[in-house]
Design an enzyme around this catalytic site. Structure first.
Site, mmCIF file in Angstrom:
data_model
loop_
_atom_site.group_PDB
_atom_site.id
_atom_site.type_symbol
_atom_site.label_atom_id
_atom_site.label_comp_id
_atom_site.label_asym_id
_atom_site.label_seq_id
_atom_site.Cartn_x
_atom_site.Cartn_y
_atom_site.Cartn_z
ATOM 1 N N PHE A 1 0.861 -1.261 0.126
ATOM 2 C CA PHE A 1 0.123 0.097 0.029
ATOM 3 C C PHE A 1 0.870 1.275 0.048
ATOM 4 C CE2 PHE A 1 -3.281 3.001 1.305
ATOM 5 C CZ PHE A 1 -4.478 2.526 0.631
ATOM 6 N N VAL B 1 1.035 -9.225 -3.152
ATOM 7 C CA VAL B 1 -0.015 -9.522 -2.387
ATOM 8 C C VAL B 1 -0.753 -10.561 -2.591
ATOM 9 C CG1 VAL B 1 -2.442 -8.392 -1.516
ATOM 10 C CG2 VAL B 1 -0.485 -6.602 -2.479
ATOM 11 N N HIS C 1 -9.112 -7.558 2.554
ATOM 12 C CA HIS C 1 -7.950 -6.751 2.661
ATOM 13 C C HIS C 1 -7.095 -6.820 1.459
ATOM 14 C CE1 HIS C 1 -4.500 -4.835 4.456
ATOM 15 N NE2 HIS C 1 -3.654 -5.633 3.940
#
Length: 164
Positions: A66, A90, A97
């Site tokens: 992020f 990710v 999330h």
């Protein structure tokens, strides 16, 4: 084209301009460092293979994926590079999330590319499991870092060609 049909490390070497005078910034997420470290190795090795000088490759780390867009934004404002590559990984878990992080980084990179005159190359691997991430960071599907390095070189060349 889906990665399953295209090796991320395969390209026509002769179609890539020289990177000898280009300056690159690479922002790397520390999260899933086994994957992002392999992506970084791929990107740096490919840049050097195409003539980039080690001193013209600036690597900075951020805690997670992020934070990649913030890191890229700060590097753009610093004004010392011709292109930025963001590298992150990710892996989908049991909560939403994954979706929020992936969407946020994607939107952030899109906004940086629209706002500034420095290309920000999207090197965020988003996978369902660790095996898929390993396959895309030097495994059987190649290395996304290689692909990002080639994209960065070609985008700098594109920008420079418009100024001629």
């Amino acid at each position: 084209m889906a990665t399953a049909y295209h090796n991320l490390s395969e390209y026509d070497f002769n179609s890539v301009p020289s990177a000898e005078t280009m300056k690159f910034g690479i922002i790397v997420s520390e999260w899933n460092s086994n994957i992002t470290g392999a992506l970084l190795d791929g990107a740096v090795n490919t840049l050097i293979k195409h003539g980039a000088k080690k001193e013209n490759i600036i690597v900075k780390f951020v805690p997670g994926s992020f934070e990649l867009t913030f890191g890229a934004n700060q590097m753009i404002k610093n004004g010392t590079v011709d292109a930025i590559i963001i590298l992150g990984c990710v892996i989908k878990g049991d909560t939403p999330h994954f979706d929020y992080v992936c969407m946020g980084v994607t939107q952030g990179v899109t906004e940086l590319n629209a706002k500034f005159n420095i290309p920000v190359i999207y090197g965020l691997i988003t996978t369902n499991n660790m095996e898929q991430a390993e396959d895309r960071s030097g495994g059987k599907l190649g290395n996304k870092g290689d692909e990002c390095a080639i994209s960065a070189i070609k985008m700098i060349d594109f920008i420079w060609s418009l100024k001629k």
